[in-house]
Design an enzyme around this catalytic site. Sequence first.
Site, PDB file in Angstrom:
ATOM      1  N   ASP A  11       0.869  -1.193   0.000  1.00 59.47           N
ATOM      2  CA  ASP A  11       0.000   0.000   0.000  1.00 59.47           C
ATOM      3  C   ASP A  11       0.899   1.234   0.000  1.00 59.47           C
ATOM      4  O   ASP A  11       2.095   1.145   0.319  1.00 59.47           O
ATOM      5  CB  ASP A  11      -0.917   0.026   1.236  1.00 59.47           C
ATOM      6  CG  ASP A  11      -1.887   1.223   1.209  1.00 59.47           C
ATOM      7  OD1 ASP A  11      -2.424   1.521   0.121  1.00 59.47           O
ATOM      8  OD2 ASP A  11      -2.079   1.876   2.250  1.00 59.47           O
ATOM      9  N   SER A  12       0.301   2.368  -0.338  1.00 58.74           N
ATOM     10  CA  SER A  12       1.057   3.620  -0.296  1.00 58.74           C
ATOM     11  C   SER A  12       1.425   3.993   1.146  1.00 58.74           C
ATOM     12  O   SER A  12       2.362   4.747   1.362  1.00 58.74           O
ATOM     13  CB  SER A  12       0.212   4.742  -0.902  1.00 58.74           C
ATOM     14  OG  SER A  12      -0.977   4.881  -0.143  1.00 58.74           O
ATOM     15  N   TYR A  34      -1.049   8.419  -2.800  1.00 60.41           N
ATOM     16  CA  TYR A  34      -1.068   8.154  -4.247  1.00 60.41           C
ATOM     17  C   TYR A  34      -2.301   8.791  -4.901  1.00 60.41           C
ATOM     18  O   TYR A  34      -2.301   9.053  -6.085  1.00 60.41           O
ATOM     19  CB  TYR A  34      -1.134   6.644  -4.506  1.00 60.41           C
ATOM     20  CG  TYR A  34       0.182   5.903  -4.436  1.00 60.41           C
ATOM     21  CD1 TYR A  34       1.302   6.441  -3.811  1.00 60.41           C
ATOM     22  CD2 TYR A  34       0.305   4.633  -5.013  1.00 60.41           C
ATOM     23  CE1 TYR A  34       2.494   5.728  -3.750  1.00 60.41           C
ATOM     24  CE2 TYR A  34       1.489   3.928  -4.967  1.00 60.41           C
ATOM     25  CZ  TYR A  34       2.591   4.474  -4.333  1.00 60.41           C
ATOM     26  OH  TYR A  34       3.764   3.767  -4.289  1.00 60.41           O
ATOM     27  N   GLY A  35      -3.349   8.962  -4.100  1.00 58.44           N
ATOM     28  CA  GLY A  35      -4.657   9.333  -4.649  1.00 58.44           C
ATOM     29  C   GLY A  35      -4.720  10.671  -5.343  1.00 58.44           C
ATOM     30  O   GLY A  35      -5.684  10.961  -6.035  1.00 58.44           O
ATOM     31  N   CYS A  72      -4.213  -1.688  -2.102  1.00 60.02           N
ATOM     32  CA  CYS A  72      -4.375  -0.259  -2.381  1.00 60.02           C
ATOM     33  C   CYS A  72      -5.264  -0.146  -3.609  1.00 60.02           C
ATOM     34  O   CYS A  72      -4.893  -0.621  -4.694  1.00 60.02           O
ATOM     35  CB  CYS A  72      -2.999   0.339  -2.650  1.00 60.02           C
ATOM     36  SG  CYS A  72      -3.048   2.071  -3.151  1.00 60.02           S
ATOM     37  N   ASN A  73      -6.430   0.457  -3.432  1.00 58.33           N
ATOM     38  CA  ASN A  73      -7.356   0.587  -4.564  1.00 58.33           C
ATOM     39  C   ASN A  73      -6.809   1.519  -5.630  1.00 58.33           C
ATOM     40  O   ASN A  73      -7.047   1.323  -6.816  1.00 58.33           O
ATOM     41  CB  ASN A  73      -8.686   1.148  -4.077  1.00 58.33           C
ATOM     42  CG  ASN A  73      -9.410   0.154  -3.225  1.00 58.33           C
ATOM     43  OD1 ASN A  73     -10.196  -0.638  -3.722  1.00 58.33           O
ATOM     44  ND2 ASN A  73      -9.134   0.151  -1.937  1.00 58.33           N
ATOM     45  N   THR A  74      -6.076   2.546  -5.188  1.00 55.04           N
ATOM     46  CA  THR A  74      -5.563   3.525  -6.137  1.00 55.04           C
ATOM     47  C   THR A  74      -4.571   2.842  -7.079  1.00 55.04           C
ATOM     48  O   THR A  74      -4.620   3.030  -8.304  1.00 55.04           O
ATOM     49  CB  THR A  74      -4.911   4.693  -5.371  1.00 55.04           C
ATOM     50  OG1 THR A  74      -5.853   5.163  -4.406  1.00 55.04           O
ATOM     51  CG2 THR A  74      -4.529   5.819  -6.290  1.00 55.04           C
ATOM     52  N   GLU A 132      -3.036   9.317   7.735  1.00 57.61           N
ATOM     53  CA  GLU A 132      -1.583   9.105   7.810  1.00 57.61           C
ATOM     54  C   GLU A 132      -0.950  10.036   8.855  1.00 57.61           C
ATOM     55  O   GLU A 132       0.010   9.664   9.521  1.00 57.61           O
ATOM     56  CB  GLU A 132      -0.921   9.328   6.439  1.00 57.61           C
ATOM     57  CG  GLU A 132      -1.202   8.228   5.419  1.00 57.61           C
ATOM     58  CD  GLU A 132      -0.428   6.926   5.674  1.00 57.61           C
ATOM     59  OE1 GLU A 132       0.649   6.957   6.286  1.00 57.61           O
ATOM     60  OE2 GLU A 132      -0.942   5.859   5.263  1.00 57.61           O
ATOM     61  N   CYS A 144     -11.134   2.392  -0.540  1.00 60.98           N
ATOM     62  CA  CYS A 144      -9.757   2.782  -0.210  1.00 60.98           C
ATOM     63  C   CYS A 144      -9.421   2.035   1.060  1.00 60.98           C
ATOM     64  O   CYS A 144     -10.228   2.030   2.003  1.00 60.98           O
ATOM     65  CB  CYS A 144      -9.670   4.294   0.020  1.00 60.98           C
ATOM     66  SG  CYS A 144      -8.085   4.828   0.725  1.00 60.98           S
ATOM     67  N   THR A 145      -8.246   1.399   1.099  1.00 59.91           N
ATOM     68  CA  THR A 145      -7.947   0.541   2.249  1.00 59.91           C
ATOM     69  C   THR A 145      -7.663   1.344   3.528  1.00 59.91           C
ATOM     70  O   THR A 145      -7.563   0.764   4.595  1.00 59.91           O
ATOM     71  CB  THR A 145      -6.774  -0.408   1.939  1.00 59.91           C
ATOM     72  OG1 THR A 145      -5.663   0.360   1.468  1.00 59.91           O
ATOM     73  CG2 THR A 145      -7.169  -1.429   0.904  1.00 59.91           C
ATOM     74  N   HIS A 146      -7.550   2.665   3.406  1.00 63.09           N
ATOM     75  CA  HIS A 146      -7.448   3.477   4.624  1.00 63.09           C
ATOM     76  C   HIS A 146      -8.827   3.647   5.299  1.00 63.09           C
ATOM     77  O   HIS A 146      -8.891   3.897   6.495  1.00 63.09           O
ATOM     78  CB  HIS A 146      -6.911   4.879   4.311  1.00 63.09           C
ATOM     79  CG  HIS A 146      -5.431   4.942   4.085  1.00 63.09           C
ATOM     80  ND1 HIS A 146      -4.829   4.455   2.952  1.00 63.09           N
ATOM     81  CD2 HIS A 146      -4.433   5.465   4.851  1.00 63.09           C
ATOM     82  CE1 HIS A 146      -3.529   4.680   3.025  1.00 63.09           C
ATOM     83  NE2 HIS A 146      -3.255   5.286   4.157  1.00 63.09           N
TER      84      HIS A 146
HETATM   85  N1  DGL Z   1      -5.002   2.909   0.662  1.00 66.57           N
HETATM   86  C1  DGL Z   1      -4.927   3.473  -0.657  1.00 66.57           C
HETATM   87  C2  DGL Z   1      -6.156   3.058  -1.462  1.00 66.57           C
HETATM   88  O1  DGL Z   1      -6.716   2.007  -1.166  1.00 66.57           O
HETATM   89  C3  DGL Z   1      -4.646   4.914  -0.481  1.00 66.57           C
HETATM   90  C4  DGL Z   1      -4.358   5.785  -1.372  1.00 66.57           C
HETATM   91  C5  DGL Z   1      -3.523   6.974  -1.295  1.00 66.57           C
HETATM   92  O2  DGL Z   1      -2.326   6.851  -1.037  1.00 66.57           O
HETATM   93  O3  DGL Z   1      -4.073   8.031  -1.621  1.00 66.57           O
HETATM   94  O4  DGL Z   1      -6.561   3.696  -2.399  1.00 66.57           O
END
Ligand code: DGL
Length: 270
Positions: A7-8, A39-40, A70-72, A162, A194-196
């Site tokens: 993940d990011s 990353y988003g 990470c979905n992004t 974060e 989003c996994t966050h």
């Molecule tokens: N957890 C990432 C996701 O699922 C986060 C993205 C990010 O870094 O913006 O999209």
Amino acid sequence: MAVGVFDSGIGGLTVLDAVQKRLPEEAFVYYGDHAHSPYGVRDADDIHGLTRGAVQRLWDEGCDLVVLACNTASAAALRRMQEAGVPEGKRVLGVFVPLIEALTERQWGDNSPPREVAVKHVALFATPATVASRAFQRELAFRAIGVDVEAQACGGVVDAIEDGDMILAEALVRSHVDALKRKMPKPEAAILGCTHYPIMEEVFQDALGPEVSVYSQASIVASSLADYLTRHPDKHGAGTETKFLTTGDARKVTDQATRFLRRKVEFQPA
Ligand code: DGL
């Protein structure tokens, strides 16, 4: 045996935690690209380049299977990576498809034509890059017809999480839910794409109301991965020890992750 989880930042720990509970004997290498998070807000080329680098690092670590938690990255980079081809014996999987299979009541790998499903109005909460990719709508269209998806790009939520600023994260979630409800007053289901966001699941549920079913990825991805490893026992990879790597400040990430998982998690520099 080690499976890579990427993940990011710390969001992928929501997936890792569920997967570890499901597969307690498995070793994992977690890689958080904190130096480049979030990353988003990046463009697709940038996300692709960073994701490729991270996946390569996990392959070098002996992981034959890497899960993009990470979905992004799944939305902006996975398809391009798979189309370009991955090295012999290596595999990379995303987190979108298991979620859509759960939403559309499909078994893994059911490639039958799209059909009508129970839910008709779905709210998608995700990062700006995930929303812009329309990857969720594309994958859904392969499996379901007649589903209306309203997407809300949740700017700022990942940064707040974060930074450990949960008061700001909650305020942002509530304002994003309000914005979504102005576009779709009565969603039946909401996807936390989003996994966050599972970290804020109670706030999403509270703001959406009890009649909305909230789908969050952690447990769905855990079941899907357990199933995948049963069918592909060669993908456990080398390595016997679970470790946590970060491109960011290892001490800071260790504190943050330990607080979040409520158990000691020691990150080391990637
Ligand atoms: N957890 C990432 C996701 O699922 C986060 C993205 C990010 O870094 O913006 O999209």
